[in-house]
Write an enzyme that holds these catalytic residues in place. Structure first.
Site, PDB file in Angstrom:
ATOM      1  N   GLU A   1      55.255  -7.408  61.054  1.00 55.36           N
ATOM      2  CA  GLU A   1      56.621  -6.879  61.123  1.00 55.36           C
ATOM      3  C   GLU A   1      56.856  -6.156  62.456  1.00 55.36           C
ATOM      4  O   GLU A   1      57.918  -6.262  63.057  1.00 55.36           O
ATOM      5  CB  GLU A   1      56.883  -5.901  59.965  1.00 55.36           C
TER       6      GLU A   1
ATOM      7  N   THR B   1      67.267  -7.724  63.789  1.00 53.68           N
ATOM      8  CA  THR B   1      66.918  -6.397  63.265  1.00 53.68           C
ATOM      9  C   THR B   1      66.716  -5.396  64.400  1.00 53.68           C
ATOM     10  O   THR B   1      67.162  -4.252  64.322  1.00 53.68           O
ATOM     11  CB  THR B   1      65.633  -6.484  62.410  1.00 53.68           C
TER      12      THR B   1
HETATM   13  N1  HSE Z   1      64.884  -1.004  56.903  1.00 51.44           N
HETATM   14  C1  HSE Z   1      65.023  -2.021  57.895  1.00 51.44           C
HETATM   15  C2  HSE Z   1      66.307  -1.764  58.673  1.00 51.44           C
HETATM   16  C3  HSE Z   1      65.070  -3.358  57.236  1.00 51.44           C
HETATM   17  O1  HSE Z   1      67.312  -1.480  58.033  1.00 51.44           O
HETATM   18  O2  HSE Z   1      66.289  -1.847  59.900  1.00 51.44           O
HETATM   19  C4  HSE Z   1      65.256  -4.517  58.169  1.00 51.44           C
HETATM   20  O3  HSE Z   1      65.519  -5.713  57.437  1.00 51.44           O
END
Ligand code: HSE
Length: 313
Positions: free
Chosen positions: A131, A184
């Site tokens: 990740e 992201t």
């Molecule tokens: N918690 C992470 C974000 C998840 O919101 O950036 C990414 O899918």
């Protein structure tokens, strides 16, 4: 013939409105499939990737499935190596945990090939390495539910402490995936490093409320707690029609609605399958009014996580 195993790992809804980086749950579909094979030659070989239009890195050390398996082989000091075929069955940059699903499918399969030297909890840090490579941070709110199944609270990152939360049976998730992509990494960059104390108070009240609502099977409380005053206001701008889609979900009877992970997918939770179906149709209609095609997925919370779909000895 070398041993071979194929595993499906599910998509996940992370954040779940108020739980930025600390909450997520697995759904039944979509998801990714990894087929892995034990080979004598040391190393990890990504021999085929399908379903991504050629967009994902083919180098194992840059692909989340490859990274998680490289870390796994290091961790168990394995003789020999592994070949991976990755079949993407879900959209990239969707906010549905695509990178985590690939890593989980591959590493879960590899662990079975080697007769399960590691527990699921021990596999989690390996997926987090993947990740980190994919989006710059080792957030666990997709990886943990994809690997462990169910609804997961990440109480702490250091040390990693994940808590499985029981969910009421009739809780159904509707996911709308608009045909858009959001990276992201970018969706994290636009967030502020600092938050106001009043927002923090709202957010931690809702996190406590959501956990209590799940455990007490109190659907109204779950609904009241599905509020995000930290990430959603900043990220909603990246999703055309977000407020109309959310309104449509709520008018159709959803308990609550917010962005799934970093988006653009939007999730809603409902009590009952028929409400979840209506919510899905209303969300889709609202999205189409903005001229954007979308897909809908409706599912209960997936308590199983990854599952073996075929095995050859
Ligand atoms: N918690 C992470 C974000 C998840 O919101 O950036 C990414 O899918």
């Amino acid at each position: 013939m070398n041993r071979e195993i194929s595993v499906f790992a599910p998509a996940t809804v992370s954040n779940v409105a108020c739980g930025f980086d600390v909450m997520g749950f697995a759904v039944n579909e979509p998801g990714d499939i990894a087929t892995v094979r034990q080979i004598d030659e040391p190393g990890v070989f990504l021999i085929n990737v399908s379903g991504d239009d050629g967009r994902l890195p083919r180098e194992p050390s840059k692909n989340t499935a490859g990274i998680a398996v490289i870390e796994f082989l290091k961790r168990i000091n394995a003789p020999g190596g592994i070949e991976i075929e990755l079949h993407k069955k879900m959209p990239l940059g969707s906010g549905l945990g695509s990178s985590a699903a690939s890593a989980v499918a591959a590493v879960f399969a590899a662990n079975i090939l080697f007769d399960k030297p590691l527990s699921r909890n021990e596999l989690l840090p390996l997926v987090l390495e993947a990740e980190k490579a994919a989006c710059g941070t080792a957030h666990a709110d997709n990886a943990a539910p994809a690997l462990l199944g169910g609804f997961i609270l990440i109480r702490s990152y250091n040390p990693l402490d994940t808590i499985s939360l029981a969910v009421p049976d009739e809780l159904i998730c509707t996911i709308l995936h608009p045909a858009l992509e959001i990276r992201t990494e970018y969706a994290r960059k636009i967030l502020s490093d600092k938050i106001f104390l009043k927002d923090a108070v709202t957010q931690w009240g809702n996190i406590g409320g959501l956990v209590a609502g799940l455990l007490k099977k109190d659907y109204e409380l779950i609904g009241r707690s599905l509020q995000d005053v930290i990430a959603e206001p900043l990220r909603a701008k990246l999703i055309p029609g977000f407020s109309e889609i959310k309104k449509a979900a709520m008018s159709a009877g959803a308990l609550g609605c917010s962005i799934s992970g970093s988006g653009p997918a939007i999730f809603a939770l409902s009590k009952s399958k028929s409400t979840a179906n209506n919510v899905g149709q209303s969300m889709k209609d609202a999205c189409e009014k903005k001229g954007i095609n979308s897909s809908i997925y409706i599912s209960e919370i997936n308590n199983e996580g990854p599952r073996v779909i075929s095995q050859k000895e």
